[in-house]
Design a protein around this motif. Structure first.
Motif, PDB file in Angstrom:
ATOM      1  N   LYS A  42       0.855  -1.058  -0.022  1.00 28.50           N
ATOM      2  CA  LYS A  42      -0.061  -0.015  -0.172  1.00 28.50           C
ATOM      3  C   LYS A  42       1.041   1.348   0.011  1.00 28.50           C
ATOM      4  CE  LYS A  42      -3.849   2.479   2.549  1.00 28.50           C
ATOM      5  NZ  LYS A  42      -4.139   3.053   1.258  1.00 28.50           N
ATOM      6  N   PRO A  43       1.118   1.957  -1.214  1.00 28.32           N
ATOM      7  CA  PRO A  43       1.916   3.293  -1.250  1.00 28.32           C
ATOM      8  C   PRO A  43       0.757   4.550  -0.696  1.00 28.32           C
ATOM      9  CG  PRO A  43       1.233   2.122  -3.329  1.00 28.32           C
ATOM     10  CD  PRO A  43       0.323   1.556  -2.377  1.00 28.32           C
ATOM     11  N   GLY A  44       1.989   5.408  -0.395  1.00 33.88           N
ATOM     12  CA  GLY A  44       1.114   6.868  -0.274  1.00 33.88           C
ATOM     13  C   GLY A  44       2.179   7.757  -0.851  1.00 33.88           C
ATOM     14  N   ILE A  45       1.469   8.720  -1.597  1.00 35.72           N
ATOM     15  CA  ILE A  45       2.161   9.683  -2.156  1.00 35.72           C
ATOM     16  C   ILE A  45       2.451  11.245  -1.408  1.00 35.72           C
ATOM     17  CG2 ILE A  45       2.010  11.123  -4.078  1.00 35.72           C
ATOM     18  CD1 ILE A  45       0.585   9.338  -5.829  1.00 35.72           C
ATOM     19  N   VAL A  46       3.412  11.806  -1.615  1.00 37.40           N
ATOM     20  CA  VAL A  46       3.741  13.160  -1.326  1.00 37.40           C
ATOM     21  C   VAL A  46       4.255  13.747  -2.696  1.00 37.40           C
ATOM     22  CG1 VAL A  46       5.319  14.705  -0.106  1.00 37.40           C
ATOM     23  CG2 VAL A  46       4.861  12.759   0.945  1.00 37.40           C
ATOM     24  N   ALA A  47       3.007  14.650  -3.087  1.00 39.62           N
ATOM     25  CA  ALA A  47       3.332  15.180  -4.652  1.00 39.62           C
ATOM     26  C   ALA A  47       2.390  16.577  -4.587  1.00 39.62           C
ATOM     27  CB  ALA A  47       3.089  14.330  -5.549  1.00 39.62           C
ATOM     28  N   ILE A  48       2.513  17.219  -5.606  1.00 46.48           N
ATOM     29  CA  ILE A  48       1.732  18.591  -5.946  1.00 46.48           C
ATOM     30  C   ILE A  48       1.058  18.587  -7.122  1.00 46.48           C
ATOM     31  CG2 ILE A  48       3.664  19.955  -6.422  1.00 46.48           C
ATOM     32  CD1 ILE A  48       2.191  22.229  -4.709  1.00 46.48           C
ATOM     33  N   VAL A  49      -0.003  19.235  -7.209  1.00 48.76           N
ATOM     34  CA  VAL A  49      -0.523  19.267  -8.488  1.00 48.76           C
ATOM     35  C   VAL A  49      -1.505  20.405  -8.684  1.00 48.76           C
ATOM     36  CG1 VAL A  49      -1.124  16.562  -9.226  1.00 48.76           C
ATOM     37  CG2 VAL A  49      -2.903  17.931  -7.736  1.00 48.76           C
ATOM     38  N   LEU A  61      -5.776   6.680  -9.257  1.00 48.45           N
ATOM     39  CA  LEU A  61      -4.897   6.432  -8.165  1.00 48.45           C
ATOM     40  C   LEU A  61      -5.621   5.992  -6.871  1.00 48.45           C
ATOM     41  CD1 LEU A  61      -2.526   9.896  -8.289  1.00 48.45           C
ATOM     42  CD2 LEU A  61      -1.931   7.487  -9.167  1.00 48.45           C
ATOM     43  N   SER A  62      -6.837   6.592  -6.209  1.00 47.93           N
ATOM     44  CA  SER A  62      -7.558   5.960  -5.249  1.00 47.93           C
ATOM     45  C   SER A  62      -8.049   4.639  -5.517  1.00 47.93           C
ATOM     46  CB  SER A  62      -8.681   7.008  -4.973  1.00 47.93           C
ATOM     47  OG  SER A  62      -8.346   8.107  -4.799  1.00 47.93           O
ATOM     48  N   SER A  63      -8.184   4.298  -6.847  1.00 43.04           N
ATOM     49  CA  SER A  63      -8.776   2.871  -7.176  1.00 43.04           C
ATOM     50  C   SER A  63      -7.742   1.865  -6.894  1.00 43.04           C
ATOM     51  CB  SER A  63      -9.264   2.679  -8.617  1.00 43.04           C
ATOM     52  OG  SER A  63      -8.258   2.674  -9.605  1.00 43.04           O
ATOM     53  N   LYS A  64      -6.443   2.360  -6.872  1.00 43.83           N
ATOM     54  CA  LYS A  64      -5.147   1.422  -6.444  1.00 43.83           C
ATOM     55  C   LYS A  64      -4.753   1.456  -5.150  1.00 43.83           C
ATOM     56  CE  LYS A  64      -4.632   0.511 -11.136  1.00 43.83           C
ATOM     57  NZ  LYS A  64      -4.993  -0.496 -11.616  1.00 43.83           N
ATOM     58  N   LYS A  65      -5.686   2.163  -4.388  1.00 45.28           N
ATOM     59  CA  LYS A  65      -5.596   1.814  -2.914  1.00 45.28           C
ATOM     60  C   LYS A  65      -4.494   2.768  -2.535  1.00 45.28           C
ATOM     61  CE  LYS A  65      -9.032  -1.081  -2.122  1.00 45.28           C
ATOM     62  NZ  LYS A  65      -9.676  -0.827  -3.102  1.00 45.28           N
ATOM     63  N   ILE A  66      -4.081   3.698  -3.466  1.00 46.45           N
ATOM     64  CA  ILE A  66      -2.918   4.641  -3.012  1.00 46.45           C
ATOM     65  C   ILE A  66      -3.195   5.703  -1.938  1.00 46.45           C
ATOM     66  CG2 ILE A  66      -1.133   6.275  -4.086  1.00 46.45           C
ATOM     67  CD1 ILE A  66      -1.569   4.446  -6.612  1.00 46.45           C
ATOM     68  N   SER A  67      -2.658   5.946  -0.832  1.00 50.19           N
ATOM     69  CA  SER A  67      -3.161   7.263  -0.172  1.00 50.19           C
ATOM     70  C   SER A  67      -2.905   8.425  -0.772  1.00 50.19           C
ATOM     71  CB  SER A  67      -2.373   7.020   1.461  1.00 50.19           C
ATOM     72  OG  SER A  67      -2.780   8.004   2.030  1.00 50.19           O
ATOM     73  N   LEU A  68      -3.902   9.268  -0.515  1.00 49.80           N
ATOM     74  CA  LEU A  68      -3.423  10.583  -1.475  1.00 49.80           C
ATOM     75  C   LEU A  68      -3.489  11.868  -0.274  1.00 49.80           C
ATOM     76  CD1 LEU A  68      -5.460  10.190  -4.581  1.00 49.80           C
ATOM     77  CD2 LEU A  68      -3.180   9.969  -4.180  1.00 49.80           C
ATOM     78  N   VAL A  69      -3.356  11.415   0.885  1.00 49.59           N
ATOM     79  CA  VAL A  69      -3.266  12.312   2.002  1.00 49.59           C
ATOM     80  C   VAL A  69      -2.158  13.386   1.997  1.00 49.59           C
ATOM     81  CG1 VAL A  69      -2.990  12.509   4.547  1.00 49.59           C
ATOM     82  CG2 VAL A  69      -4.305  10.434   4.019  1.00 49.59           C
ATOM     83  N   GLY A  70      -0.890  12.868   1.294  1.00 45.30           N
ATOM     84  CA  GLY A  70      -0.063  13.711   0.842  1.00 45.30           C
ATOM     85  C   GLY A  70       0.082  14.599  -0.337  1.00 45.30           C
ATOM     86  N   LEU A  71      -1.203  14.330  -0.985  1.00 43.23           N
ATOM     87  CA  LEU A  71      -1.201  15.073  -2.273  1.00 43.23           C
ATOM     88  C   LEU A  71      -1.931  16.729  -2.182  1.00 43.23           C
ATOM     89  CD1 LEU A  71      -1.051  15.069  -5.525  1.00 43.23           C
ATOM     90  CD2 LEU A  71      -3.282  13.781  -5.360  1.00 43.23           C
ATOM     91  N   LYS A  72      -0.906  17.589  -2.621  1.00 38.09           N
ATOM     92  CA  LYS A  72      -1.411  18.752  -2.409  1.00 38.09           C
ATOM     93  C   LYS A  72      -1.747  19.426  -3.524  1.00 38.09           C
ATOM     94  CE  LYS A  72       0.265  22.793   0.313  1.00 38.09           C
ATOM     95  NZ  LYS A  72       1.678  23.441   0.738  1.00 38.09           N
ATOM     96  N   GLN A  73      -3.139  20.181  -3.797  1.00 33.22           N
ATOM     97  CA  GLN A  73      -3.697  20.789  -4.727  1.00 33.22           C
ATOM     98  C   GLN A  73      -3.703  22.353  -4.721  1.00 33.22           C
ATOM     99  OE1 GLN A  73      -7.205  19.288  -6.278  1.00 33.22           O
ATOM    100  NE2 GLN A  73      -6.687  19.999  -8.400  1.00 33.22           N
ATOM    101  N   ILE A  74      -3.032  22.936  -5.501  1.00 29.78           N
ATOM    102  CA  ILE A  74      -2.966  24.408  -5.506  1.00 29.78           C
ATOM    103  C   ILE A  74      -3.435  25.295  -6.617  1.00 29.78           C
ATOM    104  CG2 ILE A  74      -1.143  24.477  -3.274  1.00 29.78           C
ATOM    105  CD1 ILE A  74       0.784  25.583  -5.634  1.00 29.78           C
TER     106      ILE A  74
END
Ligand code: AMP
Length: 300
Positions: A42-49, A61-74
């Protein structure tokens, strides 16, 4: 709880190969690596979009059970890259790199990710890779990747990070560029002297070399009949590699060798279609089938 933390880019790629062209297709190092890792862990991402990031891509990404808690959108635009491949599909020629919102990223690691043992610093600004390391509590295994863009613009920062990681992963051209030698063995030896226990040099469709002190393992590439777009293969290799290690929760030489094979296999599937199209339909049983074929290929 996640098993693998991945920092890298999420981007829109404009890619041309002898087999077609895609404009603003989903790409980015963290995208490919996390989808690849998701087959094992189970991966988690730290990234920005930016605000142009599409809901369907978040859902993929969510459908692959990837945690997006660290995904920032600005506000602003998502990272974008343009590349072209001639008949030598191992070598992408970058046509443009628009860092966009990446320039405003602070690489904040959410509290719930900070205890993750397996970490992949995928290709992104080395300053951000370093910032992630500083926020981790007790990482057990850190892998890093980079590319010519950062070797040319931030070489001293890169060399600092290499001292702090367990595995340095690069493609053959970048290893030659960073260590200023034509000989890959010499490049690997120089890299090992900086601190990593392992160095992996990817050779595109020709496989990968795993170096450790006094030992080396040569994994062939899976012989593919159809290669449409190799974009993201390096990231898929790395994602599959670390995803498998995290699943096994082992870091010994034998497990690393198997992880190299799984990484090569995921990368081989990725090259069959543009963007994440093949990764999207790939199943675990297809991966296992190719793993068995690889065993046969390597036996003599
Ligand atoms: P690779 O696995 O090396 O083929 O990586 C391809 C991915 O890297 C593409 O999807 C791009 O969006 C991403 N990329 C291209 N240039 C950069 C860069 N300078 N920093 C981070 N990611 C990049």
């Amino acid at each position: 709880m996640i098993d693998v933390l991945i920092i890298g880019t999420i981007g829109y790629d404009t890619v041309e190969t002898p087999f077609g062209k895609r404009i603003k297709a989903l790409g980015g190092s963290a995208t490919y690596a996390s989808v690849a890792a998701s087959f094992f862990s189970k991966p988690g991402i730290v990234a920005i979009v930016g605000e142009d990031f599409q809901e369907q891509h978040r859902q993929l990404l969510s459908s692959k059970k990837i945690s997006l808690v660290g995904l920032k959108q600005i506000r602003g635009k998502t990272f974008a890259w343009g590349g072209k491949y001639e008949y030598d599909m191992n070598d992408a020629k970058t046509e443009f790199t628009d860092l966009n919102t990446l320039l405003q990223f602070d690489a904040h690691v959410p509290e719930e990710f900070r205890n993750t043992k397996y970490v992949f610093l995928a290709n992104t600004d080395p300053v951000l890779q370093l910032r992630v390391i500083e926020q981790l509590k007790q990482p057990e295994f850190i892998i890093m990747d980079t590319m010519n863009f950062w070797i040319q613009t931030k070489k001293s920062e890169l060399l600092e990070i290499i001292k702090k990681v367990d595995v340095l992963l690069m493609n053959d051209g970048e290893a030659r560029m960073l260590f200023n030698t034509l000989n890959l063995l010499q490049a690997a030896q120089q890299a090992l002297k900086l601190g990593p226990k392992f160095v992996i040099i990817k050779k595109g469709e020709h496989g990968a070399l795993l170096f450790s002190d006094g030992k080396h393992f040569n994994a062939p590439g899976y012989p593919l009949e159809v290669i449409k777009d190799p974009t993201g293969c390096g990231d898929c290799f790395a994602g599959g590699f670390i995803g498998y290690l995290a699943k096994e929760n082992k870091k010994d030489e034998a497990t690393l060798r198997k992880a190299v094979i799984y990484g090569s296999i995921i990368a081989s599937f990725n090259a069959e279609e543009f963007s994440l199209d093949r990764m999207n339909t790939l199943t675990y049983s297809e991966i296992e089938k190719r793993f068995t074929e690889m065993k046969e290929i390597m036996e003599f």
